[in-house]
Design a protein around this motif. Structure first.
Motif, short mmCIF file in Angstrom:
data_model
loop_
_atom_site.label_atom_id
_atom_site.label_comp_id
_atom_site.label_asym_id
_atom_site.label_seq_id
_atom_site.Cartn_x
_atom_site.Cartn_y
_atom_site.Cartn_z
N ALA A 1 0.84 -1.21 0.00
CA ALA A 1 0.00 0.00 0.00
C ALA A 1 0.87 1.25 0.00
N GLN A 2 0.41 2.29 -0.70
CA GLN A 2 1.19 3.51 -0.84
C GLN A 2 1.44 4.23 0.49
N ASN A 3 0.56 4.00 1.48
CA ASN A 3 0.72 4.69 2.77
C ASN A 3 1.51 3.87 3.79
N TYR A 4 2.07 2.74 3.38
CA TYR A 4 2.80 1.88 4.32
C TYR A 4 4.13 2.52 4.72
N ILE A 5 4.43 2.46 6.00
CA ILE A 5 5.71 2.92 6.54
C ILE A 5 6.35 1.76 7.30
N LEU A 6 7.57 1.42 6.97
CA LEU A 6 8.32 0.39 7.70
C LEU A 6 8.94 1.03 8.92
N LYS A 7 8.52 0.58 10.11
CA LYS A 7 9.06 1.10 11.36
C LYS A 7 9.90 0.03 12.02
N PHE A 8 11.13 0.37 12.36
CA PHE A 8 11.98 -0.63 13.01
C PHE A 8 13.00 0.04 13.92
N PRO A 9 13.44 -0.68 14.96
CA PRO A 9 14.43 -0.11 15.89
C PRO A 9 15.86 -0.39 15.43
N ILE A 10 16.77 0.41 15.95
CA ILE A 10 18.19 0.18 15.77
C ILE A 10 18.87 0.55 17.10
N SER A 11 20.00 -0.04 17.39
CA SER A 11 20.65 0.18 18.68
C SER A 11 21.94 0.98 18.50
N PHE A 12 22.22 1.82 19.49
CA PHE A 12 23.49 2.54 19.55
C PHE A 12 24.38 1.85 20.56
N ILE A 13 25.58 1.47 20.14
CA ILE A 13 26.54 0.90 21.08
C ILE A 13 27.44 2.02 21.57
N PRO A 14 27.45 2.28 22.86
CA PRO A 14 28.23 3.40 23.39
C PRO A 14 29.73 3.19 23.25
N THR A 15 30.46 4.28 23.40
CA THR A 15 31.92 4.20 23.40
C THR A 15 32.39 3.36 24.59
N LYS A 16 33.62 2.90 24.52
CA LYS A 16 34.27 2.10 25.56
C LYS A 16 33.56 0.77 25.81
N PHE B 1 6.98 -2.69 20.63
CA PHE B 1 7.75 -2.52 19.41
C PHE B 1 6.88 -2.15 18.21
N ILE B 2 5.57 -2.04 18.43
CA ILE B 2 4.68 -1.68 17.32
C ILE B 2 4.57 -0.17 17.18
N SER B 3 4.16 0.50 18.27
CA SER B 3 4.05 1.96 18.20
C SER B 3 5.35 2.65 18.60
N ILE B 4 6.29 1.89 19.16
CA ILE B 4 7.55 2.43 19.66
C ILE B 4 7.27 3.60 20.61
N LYS B 5 6.37 3.36 21.55
CA LYS B 5 5.96 4.40 22.49
C LYS B 5 7.12 4.91 23.31
N TYR B 6 8.04 3.99 23.68
CA TYR B 6 9.13 4.36 24.58
C TYR B 6 10.44 4.60 23.82
N ARG B 7 10.36 5.19 22.65
CA ARG B 7 11.57 5.49 21.88
C ARG B 7 12.45 6.47 22.66
N GLU B 8 13.75 6.35 22.47
CA GLU B 8 14.69 7.22 23.18
C GLU B 8 14.77 8.61 22.57
N PHE C 1 17.76 3.16 19.98
CA PHE C 1 17.80 2.83 21.41
C PHE C 1 19.25 2.58 21.80
N SER C 2 19.58 2.87 23.06
CA SER C 2 20.92 2.57 23.55
C SER C 2 21.03 1.09 23.88
N LYS C 3 22.24 0.56 23.69
CA LYS C 3 22.52 -0.80 24.13
C LYS C 3 22.30 -0.89 25.64
N THR C 4 21.63 -1.94 26.07
CA THR C 4 21.42 -2.15 27.50
C THR C 4 21.51 -3.64 27.81
#
Length: 419
Positions: free
Chosen positions: A143-158, A243-250, A264-267
């Motif tokens: 569908a033309q209105n489809y948006i692919l939503k997905f998370p990715i993680s940030f790995i901190p320094t050190k 993970f659907i609405s990503i309500k708690y996104r950073e 999201f940060s690595k945890t």
């Protein structure tokens, strides 16, 4: 002359998860060597622009030039969890699972990178997904209105991870204790160094948490827009919860034509109740500033001064009703605590307060000029209380957290309560 010194010291391990820390704690000290120093002034960065090292150095020099203070800037545990502070991107197991489910549904063939990516590579991967979806839309398969939503993680320094709060506050205290034991500047005769901590958002939260863990060390807290309770947005595993609405996104998503990426940060924390890394009610309680029975315990120790600014419209990151409740309890317990709630657009002046969202676009320099002289005068008029007890304990649901000062370090011991 303004002097800048950088230190690397051993700090704390992760006592809760029984992990040995790999990284050293780094902090900077800025002072005028022609002045007699009376106060350590911590400027605690959060997760935004104030974590930029050049900005912090400029601000520290400004404060050291204009006040009789030594300015401390601590690269606390996991401070490097944003691209602007050196983080790299990767897809963890949950990220990969979520993306693969999307790809299966639409029968899309794409190999997900298994290695860490710099920001440029991450954006290329982002565009590959976007083009993949566009091709399916052009073929009439999506569908033309489809948006692919997905998370990715940030790995901190050190190779660090988001412990959230406890190790970070211990880092601040350990830097403080190291400086007190090894002062490189002239001290006021016969007087102990006073300690003022200032921060915005997560930095302000850490200032409050440090005062909770070591109230006998912290004399004052100056805060802008901190949360009174730990924030699901920054704990790192919000995608496990929703993970659907990503309500708690950073942070705000990276938006393309057909895709949204939620970082999201690595945890090591998890919502899995059967894991030793479960972020349990106990682990939440110790991280909350608004925990009434803990505040009562803290009130039996020397009481820091508190001043805070907060927007009434900061409803997502730092709910104002929780902040108001916290400061009411502080006042009821005879703390000198002042909360200025910004309630209307009439209070936006374009210089100090620029908007009504989280952080209010506040100028830290203006906040310092407004509040630091008042705090310094308060401390001058009220000599530091002599206090020999350098330990404090907080009972939580199933564990007592014991914090004690030993050999210029703050030590945490966790005692399980018998059922």
């Amino acid at each position: 002359m303004i002097v800048n010194q950088t230190y690397e010291i051993d700090s704390c391990d992760d006592v809760e998860l029984e992990l040995k820390r790999e990284s050293k704690l780094e902090f900077r000290l800025c002072f005028d060597d022609e002045k007699v120093i009376q106060t350590l002034f911590f400027i605690i960065p959060g997760c935004g622009g104030d974590a930029d090292s050049n900005y912090r150095e400029h601000l520290a020099s400004f404060v050291a030039e204009n006040f009789n203070v030594a300015v401390v800037s601590v690269n606390y545990h996991c401070i490097g969890n944003r691209p602007q502070t050196g983080a790299k991107a990767y897809f963890d197991e949950i990220d990969t699972l979520i993306i693969n489910e999307h790809l299966k549904v639409f029968k899309l063939n794409h190999k997900i990178p298994s290695k860490t990516m710099d920001i440029e590579t991450m954006h290329k991967e982002f565009m590959a997904f976007d083009e993949l979806i566009q091709a399916q839309k052009d073929a009439g398969k999506i569908a033309q209105n489809y948006i692919l939503k997905f998370p990715i993680s940030f790995i901190p320094t050190k190779n660090e991870y988001q412990n959230f709060g406890i190790m970070q506050a211990q880092d601040l205290i350990n830097a403080l204790l190291y400086i007190k034991a090894n002062p490189p500047f002239s001290l006021r005769r016969g007087g102990d160094l006073r300690v003022i901590m200032l921060g915005s958002s997560h930095g302000g939260y850490l200032a409050h948490l440090t005062a909770k863990i070591a109230p006998y060390l912290v004399d004052a807290v100056i805060d802008n827009s901190s949360y009174a309770k730990f924030s699901w947005h920054y704990i790192g595993f919000g995608k496990e919860i929703d993970f659907i609405s990503i309500k708690y996104r950073e942070v705000n998503p990276i938006i393309g034509k057909n895709t949204y990426i939620y970082p999201f940060s690595k945890t090591l924390w998890t919502s899995n109740q059967h894991s030793k890394n479960f972020f349990s009610p106990t682990r939440r309680q110790i991280r909350n500033i608004l925990e009434p029975h803990h505040l009562k315990i803290q009130s039996k120790y020397p009481k820091p001064y508190y001043v805070s600014y907060h927007s009434l419209y900061d409803t997502i990151i730092a709910p104002p009703q929780e902040k108001a409740e916290l400061y009411k309890i502080l006042k009821d317990l005879n703390f000198n605590a002042r909360l200025r709630m910004i309630c209307s657009a009439d209070e936006i002046d374009g210089k100090f307060i620029k908007n009504l969202s989280h952080g209010m676009g506040m100028s830290l320099k203006t906040l310092i000029l407004k509040e630091l002289p008042l705090m310094l005068e308060n401390l001058k008029q009220n000599p530091k209380q002599q206090w020999d007890n350098t330990s404090i304990s907080y009972p939580c649901e199933d564990t007592i957290y014991h914090f004690s000062q030993k050999e210029a370090k703050i030590v945490l011991e966790c005692e399980e309560l018998k059922k």
